[in-house]
Design an enzyme around this catalytic site. Structure first.
Site, PDB file in Angstrom:
ATOM      1  N   SER A 639      22.669  46.065  18.921  1.00  0.00           N
ATOM      2  CA  SER A 639      22.239  45.913  20.318  1.00  0.00           C
ATOM      3  C   SER A 639      23.054  44.876  21.079  1.00  0.00           C
ATOM      4  O   SER A 639      22.530  44.170  21.944  1.00  0.00           O
ATOM      5  CB  SER A 639      20.753  45.533  20.380  1.00  0.00           C
ATOM      6  OG  SER A 639      20.003  46.446  19.637  1.00  0.00           O
ATOM      7  N   ARG A 640      24.296  44.778  20.759  1.00  0.00           N
ATOM      8  CA  ARG A 640      25.246  43.883  21.444  1.00  0.00           C
ATOM      9  C   ARG A 640      24.906  42.400  21.308  1.00  0.00           C
ATOM     10  O   ARG A 640      25.457  41.575  22.030  1.00  0.00           O
ATOM     11  CB  ARG A 640      25.414  44.216  22.950  1.00  0.00           C
ATOM     12  CG  ARG A 640      25.302  45.648  23.399  1.00  0.00           C
ATOM     13  CD  ARG A 640      26.003  46.638  22.539  1.00  0.00           C
ATOM     14  NE  ARG A 640      27.459  46.655  22.641  1.00  0.00           N
ATOM     15  CZ  ARG A 640      28.236  47.282  21.768  1.00  0.00           C
ATOM     16  NH1 ARG A 640      27.698  47.930  20.737  1.00  0.00           N
ATOM     17  NH2 ARG A 640      29.526  47.263  21.918  1.00  0.00           N
ATOM     18  N   LEU A 641      23.983  42.053  20.414  1.00  0.00           N
ATOM     19  CA  LEU A 641      23.650  40.632  20.256  1.00  0.00           C
ATOM     20  C   LEU A 641      24.598  40.017  19.219  1.00  0.00           C
ATOM     21  O   LEU A 641      24.194  39.579  18.139  1.00  0.00           O
ATOM     22  CB  LEU A 641      22.181  40.457  19.843  1.00  0.00           C
ATOM     23  CG  LEU A 641      21.175  40.929  20.895  1.00  0.00           C
ATOM     24  CD1 LEU A 641      19.741  40.722  20.420  1.00  0.00           C
ATOM     25  CD2 LEU A 641      21.396  40.175  22.215  1.00  0.00           C
TER      26      LEU A 641
END
Ligand SMILES: NC(=O)C1=CN([C@@H]2O[C@H](COP(=O)(O)OP(=O)(O)OC[C@H]3O[C@@H](n4cnc5c(N)ncnc54)[C@H](O)[C@@H]3O)[C@@H](O)[C@H]2O)[C@@H](O)CC1
Ligand SMILES: [K+]
Length: 665
Positions: A639-641
């Site tokens: 999730s792009r974290l």
């Protein structure tokens, strides 16, 4: 230990070791002309870095990577040699692997090497002139065939491959067989592969023409494999199923496509599906199997038992959800292969229709369809005749594509079945693409048109936390480099070098790191190249390592100086003689009228130094060392974290230390 707000344990940094180095000048317009780029590095007591093989990556974190055993750490020497040793050993292994891959590919292709093109070579074998001989050997090779009194060859179905309740004995005349074989041999051959493949360049077979098999040829190849060539159906099915699973894994990662329904038919195609389901389970998917017409033979019973032992659920047709997309990311169509005739009978008619309607769904995310060998219900040669059949997203052709595959318009076409012995390839002039590395599958046809803006990977990596980060970024680099080596990434020492000249315009290119000497990153190049000019105008540069298979990148920024002439001299003479000559030939970054000019010059120098005498290092060739003043370690996350840990130098009690801070992704 360090955390977001904490300053790590004091650790001497290597920044600003050169008194002439303006540590904080980041501006490309900063006047650096007064700082000599070739000023020697001041001697210091920093420990030398050897790229020993530390690994930090949990092996289970990436289902595609099988960690390779890693050789012992190189002993730390106080020179660049320890680094070169490691890189050299690694390079040798890579070269050996490449050679093996080339040899394998070469075996397949050797019979076509005699002509100016593969097509010419194939025809040049003058097949027509010796048709009788070929026919004879083809006939001999067709295990289980027999000739009756009037000269017809009648094929006896192989016991395991034909388990049909409606199997027909097929009779073919010598003429029909001649036509069939000459059709295979004289069809347009591959032309584009006129250059030798090497290493992972084999990964994408770029042909402008394919070999396609008729239904009859497919059966014949099958029988030859299982007749005189000594294969068993179990073996071929295992290899076929593994090829299917690896093809799926190449395109649909388990992170996004874990729920797999495999629908298996009554024959060998269904068997391939059972095997594929097992491998998919081991690759990290969650397969479920629908196998409505079970075959009682021991082979199939064994495959079912193996799946049950892995707690892979089986589901009846009646229990399948009305909309397969609700429950499954992937549907594997393993109903029928090349022995399919007519129209699907129940319950497969209904199952085929469900797959057809899947494709017509306009829902946000529908299940993708993978067809094994033949999209079930398609005519094996004519394909999807009325356009109402299954439209797979991925077709995995086995052994060689069948004629119907010509009609396949889906985005992904793979070939699986890395088992065809040269005898079969030769007998049927089956021209097969080389498989990359150790892969069981190869993409054939054009890669899909992709919307670049939609390309994103949902990375699965272990978290990279502050408490895991080394206090010294060089040690952290060293660890991650070890991981990259351990998982066998290609050229982990390749880095993008960005420079900015006095015009303020940045430029980047890939170069190879030749070592981490003390704490400096070292590479070699031509001192008259664009990068060299820009570095002479502005000695600040940035390095970027991208280790794709590990979802990692490392940024290193710093101040650049030339290495000593002795070091350049020493490294130059350690290179292969061809590279040494190449360095003299290339007036890097200047315009050349054509490739022939380089070849000509190379040849002249090759002759000049043919006696093995010392090739003098050109004056304009040498190394650079970048002394880092900033690092950033990036690791892709779900999730792009993503994890981003930045190291910057600071002073505590008059001691230089590295501060570690987390940056927002
Ligand atoms: N060397 C090769 O070529 C290899 C082939 N393999 C697989 O074997 C497949 C061929 O296997 P088989 O010859 O067993 O045949 P299939 O798996 O294509 O199907 C034959 C079965 O389907 C039934 N069938 C045929 N038409 C039907 C219809 N209209 N409605 C309902 N049932 C029908 C037959 O009764 C028979 O039971 C290939 O496509 C491939 O997937 C692999 O397992 C191994 C290597
Ligand atoms: K199929």
């Amino acid at each position: 230990m360090s955390s977001v707000d904490e300053i790590p344990q004091p650790h001497p940094t290597n920044t600003n070791t050169n008194p002439s180095q303006p540590r904080d000048s980041h501006s490309p317009n900063h006047d650096v002309s007064s700082q000599p780029i070739n000023s020697p590095t001041p001697p210091d007591s920093r420990a030398p870095i050897s790229l020993h093989d530390a690994t930090t990556l949990p092996t289970e974190s990436n289902p595609y990577i099988t960690p390779a055993p890693v050789s012992d750490p190189a002993p730390a020497k106080n020179t660049l040699d320890s680094v070169k040793d490691v890189l050299g050993r690694w390079g040798k292994k890579a070269a050996e692997a490449t050679k093996r891959a080339e040899d394998l590919a070469g075996n397949m292709w050797q019979h076509l090497k005699t002509g100016p093109s593969f097509a010419d070579a194939a025809v040049g074998r003058n097949f027509r002139a010796s048709l009788d001989t070929v026919l004879h050997s083809a006939y001999i090779g067709l295990g289980g065939s027999r000739v009756d009194d009037n000269g017809s060859i009648s094929k006896v179905s192989s016991s395991e491959s034909c388990n049909s309740d409606d199997e027909e004995d097929e009779c073919v005349s010598i003429d029909a067989l001649a036509t069939a074989i000459s059709h295979v041999i004289l069809k347009p051959q591959f032309r584009a592969l006129s250059t030798k493949f090497s290493g992972t360049q084999q990964a994408m077979a770029s042909f402008d023409s394919f070999s396609y098999l008729t239904q009859r040829e497919a059966v014949e190849v099958d029988e030859s494999l299982m007749g005189p060539l000594g294969f068993s159906v179990d073996q071929l099915m295992e290899l076929a199923g593994l090829s299917v699973a690896t093809s799926i894994a190449e395109v649909y990662k388990p992170s996004d496509y874990s729920r797999v329904l495999t629908i298996c038919g009554p024959g060998n195609n269904g068997g391939d599906g059972l095997v594929a389901a097992r491998h998919l389970h081991h690759f990290g998917y969650k397969p479920l199997v629908c196998y409505p017409k079970r075959t009682q033979k021991p082979l199939y019973a064994g495959l079912v038992t193996q799946l049950e032992a892995l707690s892979i659920p089986f589901m009846s047709v009646e229990d399948l959800p009305s909309d397969l997309s609700d429950d499954f990311d992937v549907v594997v169509d393993a109903m029928f292969g090349f022995s399919f005739h007519g129209s699907p009978r129940p319950p497969f008619d209904d199952l085929v229709n469900r797959l057809v309607s899947l494709h017509n769904q306009i829902s946000q995310k529908r299940s993708v369809i993978i067809s094994i060998d033949i999209p079930s219900g398609w005519h094996v040669e004519e394909g999807d005749v009325d356009g109402t059949g299954i439209k797979p997203d991925l077709l995995v052709s086995l052994t060689a594509p069948k004629l119907c595959a010509k009609k396949f318009i889906g985005p992904h076409h793979f070939l699986g079945g890395r088992f065809v012995p040269p005898a079969i390839a030769e007998k049927y002039n089956l021209i097969l693409p080389p498989y990359p590395g150790t892969s069981m599958c190869v993409r054939i046809g054009k890669p899909p048109q992709v919307d670049i803006s939609a390309m994103r990977e949902n990375y699965i990596s272990p978290e990279f936390l502050e408490e895991q980060a080394e206090a010294d970024p060089i040690n952290q680099f060293h660890k991650w480099f070890g991981d990259a080596l351990a998982v066998g990434l290609k050229e982990p020492n390749a880095m993008a070098l960005s420079t900015v000249g006095k015009d303020g315009k940045p430029s980047s290119r890939m170069v190879l790191l030749k070592g981490v000497d003390k704490n400096d990153f070292v590479w070699y190049t031509n001192y008259e190249s664009q990068k060299a000019r820009e570095l002479s105008e502005n000695p600040h540069a940035s390095l970027l390592f991208h280790w794709d298979g590990l979802n990692r990148q490392v940024r290193v920024e710093g101040y650049v100086q030339k290495v000593s002439d002795e070091e350049s001299e020493q490294y130059f003479h350690s290179r292969p003689r061809g590279s040494q000559i190449g360095a003299i030939v290339s007036k890097q970054s200047t315009v050349v009228p054509g490739r022939h000019v380089l070849h000509q010059k190379y040849k002249e120098l090759e002759q000049k130094y043919a006696d093995g005498s010392l090739i003098p290092k050109p004056k304009n060739w040498g190394g650079y060392r970048l002394t880092p003043h900033a690092f950033e370690f990036w690791q892709g996350q779900k999730s792009r974290l993503h994890d981003r840990l930045r190291y910057s130098p600071c002073e505590i009690n008059e001691q230089k230390v590295w501060k570690v801070e987390r940056l927002a992704p």
